[in-house]
Design an enzyme around this catalytic site. Structure first.
Site, PDB file in Angstrom:
ATOM      1  N   CYS A  53       1.116  -1.200  -0.358  1.00  0.00           N
ATOM      2  CA  CYS A  53      -0.203   0.037  -0.002  1.00  0.00           C
ATOM      3  C   CYS A  53       1.095   1.213   0.142  1.00  0.00           C
ATOM      4  CB  CYS A  53      -0.934  -0.312   1.128  1.00  0.00           C
ATOM      5  SG  CYS A  53      -1.683  -1.499   1.650  1.00  0.00           S
ATOM      6  N   ASP A  85      -3.991  -3.705   7.249  1.00  0.00           N
ATOM      7  CA  ASP A  85      -4.877  -5.085   7.517  1.00  0.00           C
ATOM      8  C   ASP A  85      -4.401  -5.978   6.792  1.00  0.00           C
ATOM      9  OD1 ASP A  85      -5.514  -2.362  10.132  1.00  0.00           O
ATOM     10  OD2 ASP A  85      -7.367  -1.842   8.133  1.00  0.00           O
ATOM     11  N   CYS A 126      -2.983   3.498   3.270  1.00  0.00           N
ATOM     12  CA  CYS A 126      -3.449   2.440   3.964  1.00  0.00           C
ATOM     13  C   CYS A 126      -4.696   2.788   5.046  1.00  0.00           C
ATOM     14  CB  CYS A 126      -2.153   2.046   4.725  1.00  0.00           C
ATOM     15  SG  CYS A 126      -1.641   0.269   4.436  1.00  0.00           S
ATOM     16  N   ASP A 127      -5.329   1.929   5.206  1.00  0.00           N
ATOM     17  CA  ASP A 127      -6.381   2.378   5.916  1.00  0.00           C
ATOM     18  C   ASP A 127      -6.580   2.749   6.788  1.00  0.00           C
ATOM     19  OD1 ASP A 127      -7.208   0.665   3.699  1.00  0.00           O
ATOM     20  OD2 ASP A 127      -8.428  -1.037   5.410  1.00  0.00           O
ATOM     21  N   LYS A 128      -5.565   2.980   7.637  1.00  0.00           N
ATOM     22  CA  LYS A 128      -6.155   3.698   8.736  1.00  0.00           C
ATOM     23  C   LYS A 128      -4.616   5.486   8.752  1.00  0.00           C
ATOM     24  CE  LYS A 128      -8.546   1.062  10.595  1.00  0.00           C
ATOM     25  NZ  LYS A 128      -8.187  -0.055   8.964  1.00  0.00           N
ATOM     26  N   CYS A 203      -5.253  -1.515  -1.534  1.00  0.00           N
ATOM     27  CA  CYS A 203      -6.311  -2.865  -1.950  1.00  0.00           C
ATOM     28  C   CYS A 203      -6.771  -2.270  -2.805  1.00  0.00           C
ATOM     29  CB  CYS A 203      -6.401  -3.226  -1.580  1.00  0.00           C
ATOM     30  SG  CYS A 203      -6.182  -3.997   0.311  1.00  0.00           S
ATOM     31  N   GLU A 454     -11.572  -5.424  12.501  1.00  0.00           N
ATOM     32  CA  GLU A 454     -11.993  -5.609  11.275  1.00  0.00           C
ATOM     33  C   GLU A 454     -12.665  -7.568  11.615  1.00  0.00           C
ATOM     34  OE1 GLU A 454     -10.506  -4.267   7.459  1.00  0.00           O
ATOM     35  OE2 GLU A 454     -10.633  -2.188   8.132  1.00  0.00           O
ATOM     36  N   SER A 480     -14.390  -5.065   7.202  1.00  0.00           N
ATOM     37  CA  SER A 480     -13.152  -4.278   6.496  1.00  0.00           C
ATOM     38  C   SER A 480     -14.665  -3.686   4.801  1.00  0.00           C
ATOM     39  CB  SER A 480     -12.628  -5.772   6.229  1.00  0.00           C
ATOM     40  OG  SER A 480     -11.981  -5.288   5.092  1.00  0.00           O
TER      41      SER A 480
END
Length: 564
Positions: A53, A85, A126-128, A203, A454, A480
Site C-alpha cells: 500500500c 490490515d 493504508c486504511d488507517k 487494495c 475488523e 473491512s
C-alpha cells in the site's frame, strides 16, 4: 488583498540571535542562509516496506519536495507508522489497527508542533493512515494538502479448470472459506494468493483506502482527480509535485485546513461515499476527522444524506469493478460533477487549489457517467446511498450496515453468540453455523476488543462457505471495506459498556429491517432487562502498552471512536 505571512511558525527556529543553535542544526540537513527566509513544509509520509500500500510514497515524497522547492518553500520530510490490515487481519495484530490512526495523528502533530513547521503535505496509502493524516491536518489547522499513494491494479489468477479470474485481496479471504467447506481446491487458493497483489498500491476495490481517498478529494483536501490513478501511474508524480506547489500557495493565501474542512465539505464527502457504496469505515473516520476540525457531525447526517444520494458505482466488493476502472472513466470528478449537477453537492466549498469545488469541476470538465462503472442518476443501482445507519433495541446509539449489494431489506433469525471472532471462526469451520443464523460477535468494540477489530476473516469465510446471503453477522467491532453480505457493525453502546449486545443469548430472535433502519432483539423486554442486573464487564485484555492507554481514552463508535 495582502499576501499572508508564509512563515507563521518557522520564525521560531530561524530568526534572531538566540536561534543560532537551531539554525546550526538546520544547516546540517542542507539549509543555507537564503533558505531561512523560506516557508518550512513538513512532508509527512507513512512509507514502509511492510505492505504494498505504501511503497509508492518514497517516490511520491521526492516529487512533493520538488514541488515545494519550485514554489519557493523548503521541504523537510519525516515518517510515521502504518499498519497493514491485510496482514494483521484475523489474529491479535488486528487489535492494533484502529489505534494506529490515533498514533499517526498524534505523531504528525508532535513533529509539526515541535519543529514549528509552517504547513504540510501528508502522504498515506493504508486504511488507517489516510484518516490519521487528515485528523492531524484538521487538528493542526495549518496549510495542508493530502496525497494518496494510489491503488493496486487487479491481478489475474489462473485456476485449475483452465479459467482466468481477475482478483483482489478480498478473493483470498473468501477462498479460505470456500476451501474449508470443500468448495475450492487448495491449488486454486494458492493461485489466488499468488495473483492478488501484482505490485504496489492499496487494495484495489472500493475498500477503505480508496473510499477515504475519494472522501479526501470530495472534502477538498487533495487535488481534484488525484484519488483514482493507480499507484504505478506516473500521473501521481505530477499530482505530487502539484501538491508541493499547492501548499505554498495556500500559505500565501492564508488558507488553512479548517477553512476547507467545513460542515458542508463533510457533507460533500459523505455524499461521494454514498454514491460509491464505499466502506462503512468511512463513517467512523469522517466522524473522527470532523471532531478534530471542530465540526459537528453525527450519524444522523449520514442517514439524512444517504436518503437523498443514490448508489451509482458498480464497484467491488459488491460490484464488478475496481478503482483503476473508476480512473478509466474519469475518476472521482465524474461522481462529483454528477452530484453537483443534481444539487446533491455544495459547489461553493473551498479546496486546496484555492478555488471552489464548482470551479475545479468546471476546469476539469469530467465526462458523463459511462453507464457501466458509474451509472447515471436516472438509473441508479439503488435509490439511496450504499450505507445505512440503524437504531433499535439492540443499537440505541446506532449501528452501520453496508447496503450496497443487498438484495433484501429484512432478515430475521436466531442468535448464535460468540465472545470474540475466533470462536465464531471455529464454529464456522466446524459447520455449526447454518442458514438463518444471526452470528453475534461481541466484546470487539473500541474498548472491549480493544481496538474494534475488523471482521474480514469471518465475513470472507462466511461468503466463501456459500452462506453470504443466509447468515446475518452483528458486532460491536468493525468490518473491512472488502466485506460483503449481511453485516452490521459499530453497534453502540458496545458490550463492555453494558450495551444491549452484551445481554443477547443463544436462541434470541433478532430482526434487521434495512428499509425501516432498525435493528432489534425480539426478546420480551422485562426478561431482557432482567439479564442486565449485576453486569460485570470482562477484565481488560491489555494491562500495559499502547492498548492499555487507548482503552482509558477511546470513546464510542457512534462518535468516531476518538480519544478525547
Amino acid at each position: 488583498m495582502p499576501e499572508a505571512d508564509i512563515k507563521p511558525r518557522s520564525r521560531d527556529v530561524t530568526d534572531g540571535l538566540e536561534k543560532a543553535a537551531a539554525r546550526g542544526m538546520l544547516r546540517a540537513v542542507g539549509m543555507v542562509d537564503e533558505d531561512f527566509a523560506k516557508a518550512q513544509i513538513g512532508v509527512a509520509s507513512s512509507w514502509n516496506e511492510i505492505t504494498p500500500c505504501n511503497l509508492s510514497l518514497d517516490r511520491l515524497a521526492k516529487s512533493v519536495k520538488e514541488g515545494v522547492f519550485a514554489a519557493g518553500g523548503y521541504p523537510l520530510e519525516f515518517g510515521t507508522i502504518s499498519v497493514s490490515d491485510g496482514i494483521s487481519m484475523g489474529h491479535e495484530g488486528m487489535h492494533f489497527s484502529l489505534v494506529s490512526r490515533e498514533v499517526i495523528a498524534d505523531s504528525v502533530e508532535t513533529v509539526m508542533q515541535a519543529e514549528r513547521l509552517d504547513g504540510s503535505v501528508l502522504l498515506a496509502g493504508c486504511d488507517k493512515s489516510l484518516p490519521g493524516m487528515l485528523m492531524a491536518a484538521a487538528r493542526l489547522d495549518l496549510a495542508s494538502v493530502f496525497l494518496y499513494a494510489g491503488s493496486i491494479l487487479p491481478g489475474v489468477a489462473k485456476l485449475s479448470d483452465g479459467s482466468e479470474r481477475e482478483v483482489t485481496i478480498i478473493d483470498a479471504f473468501e477462498a479460505v472459506g470456500a476451501c474449508s467447506r470443500g468448495l475450492m481446491s487448495r491449488a486454486d487458493v494458492d493461485a489466488i494468493e499468488r495473483a492478488i497483489c501484482p505490485g504496489e498500491g492499496a487494495c484495489g476495490g472500493m475498500y477503505t483506502a480508496n473510499t477515504m481517498a475519494s472522501a479526501a478529494e470530495a472534502l477538498g483536501m487533495s487535488l481534484p482527480g488525484s484519488a483514482a490513478p493507480p499507484a504505478t501511474d506516473r500521473r501521481r508524480d505530477g499530482f505530487a509535485r502539484q501538491s508541493g506547489q499547492a501548499v505554498i500557495e495556500l500559505l500565501r493565501q492564508g488558507i488553512t485546513a479548517r477553512d476547507i474542512m467545513t460542515r458542508e465539505a463533510f457533507e460533500n464527502a459523505i455524499a461521494v461515499v454514498m454514491a460509491f457504496g464505499g466502506s462503512t469505515n468511512a463513517v467512523l473516520h469522517l466522524l473522527a476527522i470532523a471532531h478534530e476540525a471542530n465540526v459537528e457531525l453525527t450519524l444522523d447526517d449520514f442517514s439524512r444524506i444517504g436518503s437523498k444520494v443514490p448508489h451509482l458505482a458498480d464497484v467491488k466488493p459488491f460490484g464488478r469493478h475496481v478503482m483503476s476502472h473508476v480512473d478509466h472513466i474519469g475518476g472521482v470528478p465524474v461522481v462529483m460533477k454528477t452530484l453537483l449537477d443534481a444539487g446533491l453537492l455544495h459547489g461553493d466549498c473551498l479546496t486546496v487549489t484555492g478555488r471552489t469545488v464548482a470551479e475545479n469541476l468546471e476546469a476539469i470538465a469530467p465526462p458523463d457517467p459511462d453507464g457501466k462503472v458509474l451509472r447515471a442518476l436516472i438509473n441508479p443501482i439503488h435509490a439511496t446511498g450504499g450505507i445505512t445507519i440503524l437504531r433499535g433495541s439492540l443499537a440505541p446509539e446506532g449501528a452501520v450496515v453496508k447496503t450496497a449489494g443487498l438484495d433484501t431489506d429484512v432478515f430475521e433469525g436466531t442468535a448464535r453468540v460468540f465472545d470474540g471472532e475466533r470462536a465464531a471462526l471455529d464454529a464456522l469451520e466446524d459447520g455449526t453455523i447454518t442458514h438463518g443464523d444471526v452470528v453475534v460477535i461481541r466484546y470487539e468494540g473500541p474498548k472491549g476488543g480493544p481496538g474494534m477489530r475488523e471482521m474480514l476473516a469471518i465475513t470472507g469465510a462466511i461468503k466463501g462457505a456459500g452462506l453470504g446471503k443466509d447468515v446475518l453477522l452483528l458486532t460491536d467491532g468493525r468490518f473491512s471495506g472488502g466485506t460483503t453480505g449481511f453485516c452490521v457493525g459499530h453497534i453502540a453502546p458496545e458490550a463492555v459498556d453494558a450495551g444491549p449486545i452484551a445481554f443477547v443469548r443463544d436462541g434470541d430472535r433478532i430482526r434487521l429491517d434495512v428499509a425501516g433502519r432498525t435493528l432489534d432483539v425480539l426478546t420480551d423486554p422485562p426478561e431482557f432487562a432482567a439479564r442486565q442486573q449485576n453486569f460485570t464487564p470482562p477484565a481488560p485484555r491489555y494491562k500495559t502498552g499502547v492498548l492499555a492507554k487507548y482503552v482509558k481514552l477511546v470513546g464510542s463508535a457512534a462518535i468516531g471512536a476518538v480519544c478525547g
